[in-house]
Structures are given as C-alpha cells and as structure tokens.
Scaffold this motif. Structure first.
Motif, PDB file in Angstrom:
ATOM      1  N   LYS A 209      17.246  40.844 -14.321  1.00 41.49           N
ATOM      2  CA  LYS A 209      17.706  39.566 -13.279  1.00 41.49           C
ATOM      3  C   LYS A 209      17.247  39.476 -12.110  1.00 41.49           C
ATOM      4  O   LYS A 209      16.949  40.526 -11.667  1.00 41.49           O
ATOM      5  CB  LYS A 209      18.302  39.548 -13.864  1.00 41.49           C
ATOM      6  N   ILE A 210      16.674  37.774 -11.950  1.00 39.51           N
ATOM      7  CA  ILE A 210      16.518  37.843 -10.621  1.00 39.51           C
ATOM      8  C   ILE A 210      17.466  37.963  -9.743  1.00 39.51           C
ATOM      9  O   ILE A 210      17.609  38.386  -8.613  1.00 39.51           O
ATOM     10  CB  ILE A 210      15.770  36.688 -10.088  1.00 39.51           C
ATOM     11  N   ASP A 211      19.054  37.730  -9.908  1.00 42.22           N
ATOM     12  CA  ASP A 211      19.777  37.698  -8.427  1.00 42.22           C
ATOM     13  C   ASP A 211      20.259  38.769  -7.931  1.00 42.22           C
ATOM     14  O   ASP A 211      20.400  38.536  -7.027  1.00 42.22           O
ATOM     15  CB  ASP A 211      21.487  37.364  -9.611  1.00 42.22           C
ATOM     16  N   SER A 212      20.225  39.237  -8.019  1.00 46.96           N
ATOM     17  CA  SER A 212      20.506  40.969  -7.736  1.00 46.96           C
ATOM     18  C   SER A 212      19.212  40.748  -6.615  1.00 46.96           C
ATOM     19  O   SER A 212      19.400  41.322  -5.319  1.00 46.96           O
ATOM     20  CB  SER A 212      20.334  42.152  -8.630  1.00 46.96           C
ATOM     21  N   TYR A 213      18.136  40.128  -6.811  1.00 45.67           N
ATOM     22  CA  TYR A 213      17.307  40.553  -5.726  1.00 45.67           C
ATOM     23  C   TYR A 213      17.222  39.755  -4.913  1.00 45.67           C
ATOM     24  O   TYR A 213      17.135  40.182  -3.472  1.00 45.67           O
ATOM     25  CB  TYR A 213      15.427  40.466  -6.747  1.00 45.67           C
ATOM     26  N   VAL A 214      17.697  38.437  -5.476  1.00 45.03           N
ATOM     27  CA  VAL A 214      18.039  37.186  -4.362  1.00 45.03           C
ATOM     28  C   VAL A 214      19.074  37.742  -3.305  1.00 45.03           C
ATOM     29  O   VAL A 214      19.198  37.186  -2.211  1.00 45.03           O
ATOM     30  CB  VAL A 214      18.133  36.210  -5.247  1.00 45.03           C
ATOM     31  N   GLN A 215      20.817  38.427  -4.060  1.00 46.53           N
ATOM     32  CA  GLN A 215      21.243  38.930  -2.742  1.00 46.53           C
ATOM     33  C   GLN A 215      20.716  39.684  -2.121  1.00 46.53           C
ATOM     34  O   GLN A 215      21.391  39.507  -0.956  1.00 46.53           O
ATOM     35  CB  GLN A 215      22.051  39.155  -4.339  1.00 46.53           C
ATOM     36  N   ALA A 216      19.572  41.079  -2.393  1.00 46.25           N
ATOM     37  CA  ALA A 216      19.150  41.837  -1.512  1.00 46.25           C
ATOM     38  C   ALA A 216      18.180  41.324  -0.766  1.00 46.25           C
ATOM     39  O   ALA A 216      18.665  41.705   0.374  1.00 46.25           O
ATOM     40  CB  ALA A 216      18.273  43.128  -2.271  1.00 46.25           C
ATOM     41  N   VAL A 217      17.331  40.206  -0.811  1.00 48.19           N
ATOM     42  CA  VAL A 217      16.847  39.616  -0.395  1.00 48.19           C
ATOM     43  C   VAL A 217      17.633  38.859   0.989  1.00 48.19           C
ATOM     44  O   VAL A 217      17.167  39.060   2.190  1.00 48.19           O
ATOM     45  CB  VAL A 217      15.822  38.716  -0.757  1.00 48.19           C
ATOM     46  N   LYS A 218      18.506  38.613   0.335  1.00 51.00           N
ATOM     47  CA  LYS A 218      19.292  37.443   1.502  1.00 51.00           C
ATOM     48  C   LYS A 218      19.924  38.120   2.959  1.00 51.00           C
ATOM     49  O   LYS A 218      19.761  38.599   3.732  1.00 51.00           O
ATOM     50  CB  LYS A 218      20.725  36.947   1.186  1.00 51.00           C
ATOM     51  N   ARG A 219      20.440  39.872   2.156  1.00 51.22           N
ATOM     52  CA  ARG A 219      21.055  40.375   3.180  1.00 51.22           C
ATOM     53  C   ARG A 219      20.398  41.462   3.667  1.00 51.22           C
ATOM     54  O   ARG A 219      20.087  41.274   5.012  1.00 51.22           O
ATOM     55  CB  ARG A 219      22.036  41.459   2.307  1.00 51.22           C
ATOM     56  N   PHE A 220      18.899  41.671   3.084  1.00 46.56           N
ATOM     57  CA  PHE A 220      17.899  42.279   4.140  1.00 46.56           C
ATOM     58  C   PHE A 220      17.565  41.537   5.145  1.00 46.56           C
ATOM     59  O   PHE A 220      17.665  42.046   6.590  1.00 46.56           O
ATOM     60  CB  PHE A 220      16.526  42.448   2.801  1.00 46.56           C
ATOM     61  N   LEU A 221      17.048  39.960   4.897  1.00 50.25           N
ATOM     62  CA  LEU A 221      17.287  38.743   6.095  1.00 50.25           C
ATOM     63  C   LEU A 221      17.589  38.320   7.357  1.00 50.25           C
ATOM     64  O   LEU A 221      16.980  38.715   8.390  1.00 50.25           O
ATOM     65  CB  LEU A 221      16.381  37.712   5.488  1.00 50.25           C
ATOM     66  N   ASP A 222      19.055  39.033   6.907  1.00 50.97           N
ATOM     67  CA  ASP A 222      19.906  38.586   7.555  1.00 50.97           C
ATOM     68  C   ASP A 222      19.653  39.891   8.513  1.00 50.97           C
ATOM     69  O   ASP A 222      19.991  39.626   9.816  1.00 50.97           O
ATOM     70  CB  ASP A 222      21.327  38.858   7.026  1.00 50.97           C
ATOM     71  N   ILE A 223      19.035  41.037   8.179  1.00 55.19           N
ATOM     72  CA  ILE A 223      19.254  42.671   8.602  1.00 55.19           C
ATOM     73  C   ILE A 223      18.275  42.384   9.870  1.00 55.19           C
ATOM     74  O   ILE A 223      17.651  42.438  11.419  1.00 55.19           O
ATOM     75  CB  ILE A 223      19.630  43.406   8.021  1.00 55.19           C
ATOM     76  N   ALA A 224      16.827  42.232   9.437  1.00 57.26           N
ATOM     77  CA  ALA A 224      15.810  42.166  10.127  1.00 57.26           C
ATOM     78  C   ALA A 224      16.088  41.085  11.133  1.00 57.26           C
ATOM     79  O   ALA A 224      15.355  41.187  12.269  1.00 57.26           O
ATOM     80  CB  ALA A 224      14.586  41.221   9.534  1.00 57.26           C
ATOM     81  N   LYS A 225      16.084  40.117  10.878  1.00 52.53           N
ATOM     82  CA  LYS A 225      16.796  38.560  11.636  1.00 52.53           C
ATOM     83  C   LYS A 225      18.041  39.673  12.868  1.00 52.53           C
ATOM     84  O   LYS A 225      17.335  38.960  14.425  1.00 52.53           O
ATOM     85  CB  LYS A 225      18.309  37.729  11.628  1.00 52.53           C
ATOM     86  N   ARG A 226      18.808  40.195  12.978  1.00 56.56           N
ATOM     87  CA  ARG A 226      19.231  41.039  13.803  1.00 56.56           C
ATOM     88  C   ARG A 226      18.727  41.881  14.785  1.00 56.56           C
ATOM     89  O   ARG A 226      18.578  41.944  16.051  1.00 56.56           O
ATOM     90  CB  ARG A 226      20.697  41.984  13.281  1.00 56.56           C
ATOM     91  N   VAL A 227      18.061  42.724  13.633  1.00 57.17           N
ATOM     92  CA  VAL A 227      16.718  43.525  14.569  1.00 57.17           C
ATOM     93  C   VAL A 227      15.887  42.682  15.739  1.00 57.17           C
ATOM     94  O   VAL A 227      15.799  42.812  16.905  1.00 57.17           O
ATOM     95  CB  VAL A 227      15.704  44.220  13.829  1.00 57.17           C
ATOM     96  N   HIS A 228      15.584  41.386  15.346  1.00 50.02           N
ATOM     97  CA  HIS A 228      14.693  41.141  16.099  1.00 50.02           C
ATOM     98  C   HIS A 228      15.059  40.394  17.197  1.00 50.02           C
ATOM     99  O   HIS A 228      14.812  40.324  18.150  1.00 50.02           O
ATOM    100  CB  HIS A 228      13.912  39.325  15.270  1.00 50.02           C
ATOM    101  N   ASP A 229      16.516  39.493  16.808  1.00 50.68           N
ATOM    102  CA  ASP A 229      16.786  39.100  17.533  1.00 50.68           C
ATOM    103  C   ASP A 229      17.234  39.970  18.845  1.00 50.68           C
ATOM    104  O   ASP A 229      17.808  39.323  20.036  1.00 50.68           O
ATOM    105  CB  ASP A 229      18.571  38.268  17.349  1.00 50.68           C
TER     106      ASP A 229
END
Ligand code: LLP
Length: 431
Positions: A209-229
């Motif tokens: 099921k793709i939903d969990s993957y989508v949820q994980a990617v959202k959280r993951f990219l938010d973390i990437a943004k914090r590291v970047h910023d």
C-alpha cells in the motif's frame, strides 16, 4: 483455488511449463534439482520499467540494487551493465559488488551495528557510508573524514509484509528518529569538514500500500528541510529506500508503479522545489522488485505420503534452500511443471527433506495429481531465495542457471559434499 495467469517469463505450452522459452522439466533433467533459474531478460525489463517510469517525472534518478536479495555475480554484472548502483549492507556485499565490477563510487553502504574495522575497510575503499547512529559517525571520523556521508533517518512510519521486515517506526533498531539527534550528526560531520551529503530512509520490505510510503516521505522531507535550513547543508542525493512489493499470490494486486510515480515521485519533486533543496539525485533501493519474479526454484518430488489426516508431497528443497515460507509464513505459488492443464486433485502440504516439522514450503495447497519424479516450480524465488539459503542438515546448496537469449547458462555450480568441509579444521585430543 484462484488460478494463476502465467505471464512472462512463464508460459504454458500444451500443459508444460516453459521459462524464457525453455522447458523447465528439461532444465531439471540437465542440471538436477534443487535448481534456481533466473531470467536475464526479466531482470533487465524490471530495471528499465522502474527507471523509465521515475525518470519520466524526475530526471536525476539513481537505482541502487539492494543486493541482499541475490548476490549472484552474473546478476550483479548485468544490473551494473544497465547502469544500476549498489546498496550493500555488509562488507561482504561490498566485496561482491566490487568483484562483479561495481566501482566504489557506485556503492552505498547502509549498515547497522558496524565494527570499526569494517568502517576502515569501507573508508579505505572510498565507499559512501550511510550513518546509522551518532557513535558510528564518531568511529568513522577517527579513521577518516570522508568527502561524503549520508544519514539513515527513521521517519517513524514503517511498513512491510511481516513484522520482521518493517524497518522504520518507534520500536525498530534502524536509523535515527529524533530530529535533534539527526541534526547533531550532520552538524558534527560538517564541523569535521565533510563536504557532501545525502539523506536516506528505508521503511520496510514488501510494501503493497502506497499510503504509508507517502506518509513516511512527507515526514522524511520535512526533516531534510530542517537539516538544510538550520545547517545550510545541500543534499547531493535523497534516498527513499526500497521495499516495493510484488505479487506472490495469484490474486495479489501487483505493485502499482504508476501510483508510486504519481504519488511519491511527484510529492518528492514538488517538496524538493518548495523547500528549495536544490537538485538532488532521487535514489531508490529496490531488491525484490528487480529480481523476484525473474527467478524460480525447481524441485523434484521424492515422496507422496497420504495419511488419514493429511496428504504430503515431499520434495528435495526445504528451508535450507528457500526459507521464506518457514521464516515469514510467506506464500510462494507452486506449479507442477508438466501438469499445467490438469485439474487440482486434492489439498497437499509441500514439505522438504529436513528433520524439522516446520520444513514446509506450502501448506494446504491444491495441486493436480502429483507423483514421485514430478518437477515442481516454486515461483517468485529470485529474491531472498538463494541468498538466504544454508547448508542446514549438511545439505550442499543448490545450483543456479541464468536464461540468456533462450539458452540456459550455469552461473553457480551445485555444492558437493566436499564443500561441507570447507574451512573446518579437525581438532582431536592427542593430535
Ligand atoms: N534498502 C535497505 C536498507 C534494506 O534493508 C532493504 C531490505 C532494501 C533496501 C530492499 O528491500 P526490498 O526492495 O528487497 O524489499 N528477507 C526478507 C526481506 C528483508 C529485507 C531487508 N531489507 C524477505 O524475504 O522478504
């Protein structure tokens, strides 16, 4: 039982199973069983289907083959020839990758509980290391300051076909989940003058099921943004891991690649833009998706035993050869290779030759009339088949064949009794 519609590389020719255009009964006669058979054509198709679908949406793509699924050298070479990169989880897998021609710059090492001497081995080679915890970074920096590091993030959302195969979430050993801890690893690496960075997640294996993957990617990219910023770090690559499911049961929905692209790759693209994360490579790390349906296991029926309680079909492959059914309760479809057009005749347990009652390849399986000497084909055996096999009960491991342009080529010899003695030393008192 739901009948399985055969699709490439499988084919029904007058009731006989063909694999990449070759009779599997003939393969069994020529090479004996247990025999793993891989289709070169199907592996290449799987790779290109995935690559083409992603690159259509996001052009900087890298596919890292998760070689724990199958480290056969010929297979590694062919994936390398397609342009694949390599995901390795042990120094041994790195060694296999190098032996097959992958250069160190195309290998990403994602380990856990890594020994300092293993880090040294990887650092000396110049393989990029995906850091799993703060102390691993500290050990690494004592050896070398690498030009690139990546960090494995646990986005606290996991998924997979079995509990053992869920590799993210609060109770899982992999990666770093607390954001402050993630930031500290990157900050320390930057302070030590690491120049290039990646970020990684892998939430599990056998995701349907793709939903969990989508949820994980959202959280993951938010973390990437914090590291970047917060740390002014730009990522050369962002790795979303592997785990794409395949259909094992006849009625399983196949992994929906177009849904993956429309939901996950699009999300990635839009977030990378919105978060101003630059132009990172989008990396994925499939193992199963690339090789699972490109492989079958052939096994011969040794015995048919009917009791007043059950019917057993005894074959020459047990969990020494294919452990997934015993280990995860996994379903592998089984065909009687020369009886594809016969009606099912009863319900059988397909069992192996090991001295354990859990040595079962299939439970309560409807099969046509089976007799001793019949060849069974166990489907979807290209991933986590040979690579998880063992010599348990002192049984030499199986041979492997690759179908290449319609012809079989032996790519791993069958082990012999002599191989059971390899690396043993006899220590007897008085000698
Ligand atoms: N990347 C990492 C870091 C992984 O740990 C794994 C699998 C993969 C990629 C590839 O996952 P895949 O695309 O093949 O699902 N023995 C189990 C599977 C365990 C997989 C562990 N990690 C099985 O037979 O189902």
């Amino acid at each position: 039982m739901v009948k399985r519609k055969l699709c490439e590389p499988l084919e029904n020719r007058k009731g006989n199973l063909y694999f990449d255009g070759f009779s599997v009964v003939e393969l069994a006669q020529k090479y004996d069983t247990p025999l793993y058979v891989l289709s070169e054509k199907r592996v290449r198709e799987n790779y290109n289907r995935l690559y083409d679908a992603i690159v259509d949406k996001y052009k900087d793509v890298r596919i890292y083959y998760a070689c724990k699924a199958n480290t056969n050298l010929t297979l590694l070479k062919l994936l390398q020839s397609e342009g694949a990169y390599l995901d390795a989880v042990s120094p041994g897998e790195v060694f296999m990758g190098l032996s097959s021609g992958f250069t160190p710059d195309r290998i990403l090492f994602t380990g856990i509980s890594v020994r300092p001497d293993e880090l040294k081995f990887l650092a000396d080679l110049g393989v990029t290391i995906n850091i799993d915890c703060q102390s691993e970074l500290e050990h690494l920096l004592k050896i070398v300051v690498p030009s690139t590091i990546s960090v494995r993030v646990n986005p606290e959302v996991g998924d997979g076909h079995h509990d053992h195969c869920i590799t993210a979430g609060p109770n899982v050993k992999f990666g770093i989940c607390d954001e402050e801890d993630i930031l500290k690893v990157y900050a320390d690496a930057k302070k030590a003058r690491v120049e290039h960075f990646g970020i990684h997640m892998h939430i599990g294996s056998g995701i349907s099921k793709i939903d969990s993957y989508v949820q994980a990617v959202k959280r993951f990219l938010d973390i990437a943004k914090r590291v970047h910023d917060e740390l002014d770090i730009t990522f050369d690559f962002i790795d979303l891991g592997g785990g794409f499911g395949v259909s094992y049961r006849p009625d399983d929905e196949p992994f929906d690649l177009s849904e993956f692209v429309s939901k996950v790759v699009s999300l990635f693209k839009s977030k990378v833009k919105a978060y101003k994360l630059g132009k990172p490579f989008l990396c994925v790390e499939p193992g199963r998706y690339l090789v699972c349906d490109a492989g079958i296991l052939l096994t011969t029926v040794n015995m048919v035993k009917v009791t007043s309680h059950r019917k057993f079909v005894g074959v020459d492959s047990g969990f020494n050869t294919l452990i997934r059914p015993a280990m995860y309760g996994s379903y592998h479809h089984i065909l009687v290779a020369n009886k594809l057009n016969l009606k099912d005749s009863g319900i059988f347990d397909v069992v192996g030759p090991l001295c354990e009652s859990g040595d079962v390849l299939a439970k309560d399986r409807e099969l046509p009339p089976v007799v001793e000497g019949d060849v069974l084909a166990v489907l979807n055996a290209g991933a986590y088949g040979f690579s998880m096999s063992s010599q348990y009960n002192s049984r030499p491991r199986a041979a492997e064949v690759m179908m290449r342009q319609g012809k079989p080529v032996l790519i791993r010899e069958r082990e012999q009794f002599q191989d059971l003695l390899t690396s043993q030393r006899v220590a007897l008192q008085g000698e």
